[in-house]
Design a protein around this motif. Structure first.
Motif, PDB file in Angstrom:
ATOM      1  N   ARG A 185      19.186  27.763  -8.958  1.00 49.11           N
ATOM      2  CA  ARG A 185      17.885  27.570  -9.600  1.00 49.11           C
ATOM      3  C   ARG A 185      16.964  28.755  -9.349  1.00 49.11           C
ATOM      4  NH1 ARG A 185      17.550  21.218  -7.743  1.00 49.11           N
ATOM      5  NH2 ARG A 185      18.783  20.381  -9.493  1.00 49.11           N
ATOM      6  N   GLY A 186      17.064  29.326  -8.148  1.00 46.62           N
ATOM      7  CA  GLY A 186      16.273  30.509  -7.855  1.00 46.62           C
ATOM      8  C   GLY A 186      16.682  31.696  -8.707  1.00 46.62           C
ATOM      9  N   LEU A 187      17.976  31.857  -8.939  1.00 45.58           N
ATOM     10  CA  LEU A 187      18.457  32.929  -9.810  1.00 45.58           C
ATOM     11  C   LEU A 187      17.940  32.745 -11.233  1.00 45.58           C
ATOM     12  CD1 LEU A 187      22.142  33.240  -8.543  1.00 45.58           C
ATOM     13  CD2 LEU A 187      20.329  34.952  -8.286  1.00 45.58           C
ATOM     14  N   LYS A 188      17.997  31.528 -11.720  1.00 46.73           N
ATOM     15  CA  LYS A 188      17.488  31.258 -13.059  1.00 46.73           C
ATOM     16  C   LYS A 188      15.999  31.566 -13.146  1.00 46.73           C
ATOM     17  CE  LYS A 188      16.429  27.655 -16.377  1.00 46.73           C
ATOM     18  NZ  LYS A 188      16.342  26.215 -16.642  1.00 46.73           N
ATOM     19  N   ALA A 189      15.227  31.197 -12.123  1.00 46.98           N
ATOM     20  CA  ALA A 189      13.790  31.455 -12.117  1.00 46.98           C
ATOM     21  C   ALA A 189      13.492  32.950 -12.184  1.00 46.98           C
ATOM     22  CB  ALA A 189      13.158  30.846 -10.869  1.00 46.98           C
ATOM     23  N   ARG A 190      14.435  33.779 -11.738  1.00 40.72           N
ATOM     24  CA  ARG A 190      14.275  35.235 -11.809  1.00 40.72           C
ATOM     25  C   ARG A 190      14.849  35.814 -13.091  1.00 40.72           C
ATOM     26  NH1 ARG A 190      17.498  36.933  -6.885  1.00 40.72           N
ATOM     27  NH2 ARG A 190      16.990  39.041  -7.639  1.00 40.72           N
ATOM     28  N   GLY A 191      15.226  34.944 -14.028  1.00 43.57           N
ATOM     29  CA  GLY A 191      15.708  35.404 -15.315  1.00 43.57           C
ATOM     30  C   GLY A 191      17.185  35.712 -15.374  1.00 43.57           C
ATOM     31  N   ARG A 192      17.921  35.386 -14.297  1.00 43.64           N
ATOM     32  CA  ARG A 192      19.357  35.651 -14.297  1.00 43.64           C
ATOM     33  C   ARG A 192      20.096  34.562 -15.079  1.00 43.64           C
ATOM     34  NH1 ARG A 192      16.765  39.416 -12.312  1.00 43.64           N
ATOM     35  NH2 ARG A 192      17.455  40.581 -10.465  1.00 43.64           N
ATOM     36  N   THR A 193      21.284  34.905 -15.522  1.00 44.04           N
ATOM     37  CA  THR A 193      22.163  33.965 -16.211  1.00 44.04           C
ATOM     38  C   THR A 193      23.312  33.611 -15.274  1.00 44.04           C
ATOM     39  OG1 THR A 193      21.642  35.050 -18.312  1.00 44.04           O
ATOM     40  CG2 THR A 193      23.547  33.566 -18.278  1.00 44.04           C
ATOM     41  N   VAL A 194      23.554  32.331 -15.085  1.00 41.05           N
ATOM     42  CA  VAL A 194      24.592  31.882 -14.158  1.00 41.05           C
ATOM     43  C   VAL A 194      25.558  30.968 -14.912  1.00 41.05           C
ATOM     44  CG1 VAL A 194      25.084  30.777 -11.957  1.00 41.05           C
ATOM     45  CG2 VAL A 194      22.893  31.953 -12.288  1.00 41.05           C
ATOM     46  N   VAL A 195      26.831  31.328 -14.894  1.00 45.16           N
ATOM     47  CA  VAL A 195      27.877  30.560 -15.569  1.00 45.16           C
ATOM     48  C   VAL A 195      28.806  29.995 -14.496  1.00 45.16           C
ATOM     49  CG1 VAL A 195      29.704  30.597 -17.306  1.00 45.16           C
ATOM     50  CG2 VAL A 195      27.723  32.129 -17.543  1.00 45.16           C
TER      51      VAL A 195
END
Length: 261
Positions: A185-195
């Motif tokens: 969730r922290g990665l997503k909040a920084r605009g990253r894409t996680v698959v």
């Protein structure tokens, strides 16, 4: 539809075969940027293979793959990967900090060795996953959940834009699973894409906002609230409609199926 340069991943007409047996067939997929994306499907559906094709680890029989409108090789430094824990040689004689610093190698070039900056970034990544105190521990001495956290830290140290994670929750304890979810969730909040290749249907709605249902072909893909339905799950997994409808939060009564597993 967004332009290809604005999409994290575009796959067109992808077919992959092992010993002439199709593992992925005619796969077409577009994944948006800045999402938590789950890939689910039965065993042998090609979930891990799809990731490995993008990473250049498995050759494709036909088709195209684009990462932000570029071939994956041109975007390699922007792609992080967390493999299945069972695929790693945990007896290799190295310590936790060295494993995490491997995430920085792609930015160094051929003639540079990791220095103070790389060590600082690696330690910061270990702090984020709660493993800083184990920096000099041999990886073979770690528990399964600790090993998974180390590989997550390695991916974090790389500071990628697109992350592929192959069953990161498999074999970890509840505390580690919560820590991983918070990290994603922290990665997503920084605009990253996680698959994420994922196997637990019960947690799909809680963990992801975008979903790919895969069984050799893409059965459905899109926002979780639209894709995660009993009908789509039945098409993907075959039978067991009652239990699948239950986890999808839908009533099984209007749907009928026969046969399958």
């Amino acid at each position: 539809m967004a332009a290809e340069s604005e999409l994290a991943l575009v796959v067109r007409d992808l077919t992959v075969a092992y010993q002439r047996r199709p593992v992925l067939k005619d796969v077409n997929l577009s994944l948006p940027e800045g999402r938590l994306i789950g890939i689910v499907g039965p065993n042998g559906a090609g979930k891990s293979t799809l990731m490995k094709v993008v990473l250049g680890m498995v050759p494709r029989l036909s088709g195209e793959v684009w990462v932000w409108g570029r071939p994956p090789a041109a975007a390699r430094q922007e792609i992080g990967y967390v493999p299945q824990r069972t695929a790693v040689d945990w007896d290799f004689p190295t310590d936790v900090l060295d494993v995490v610093m491997m995430g920085r190698y792609g930015t160094l070039g051929l003639l540079r060795w990791p220095g103070a900056r790389e060590r600082e970034l690696a330690m910061a990544a270990l702090e984020r996953v709660g493993m800083a105190e184990y920096a000099r521990r041999q990886i073979s001495q770690l528990s399964g959940g600790q090993q998974q956290r180390v590989f997550l830290a390695r991916a974090l140290a790389q500071d990628a834009r697109l992350y592929f994670m192959d069953e990161p929750f498999a074999g970890v304890d509840a505390a580690t699973e919560r820590a991983i979810v918070n990290l994603l969730r922290g990665l997503k909040a920084r605009g990253r894409t996680v698959v994420v290749v994922h196997h637990d249907l019960q947690t799909v709605r809680e963990y992801f906002d975008w979903l790919v249902l895969l069984n050799v072909r893409v059965m459905a893909a899109g926002p979780v609230e639209r894709v995660f339905t009993a009908e789509n799950l039945t098409r993907t997994y075959g039978g067991r409609l009652g239990s699948l409808a239950h986890v999808a939060g839908a009533s099984p009564a209007p749907l009928r199926t026969s046969g399958g597993d």
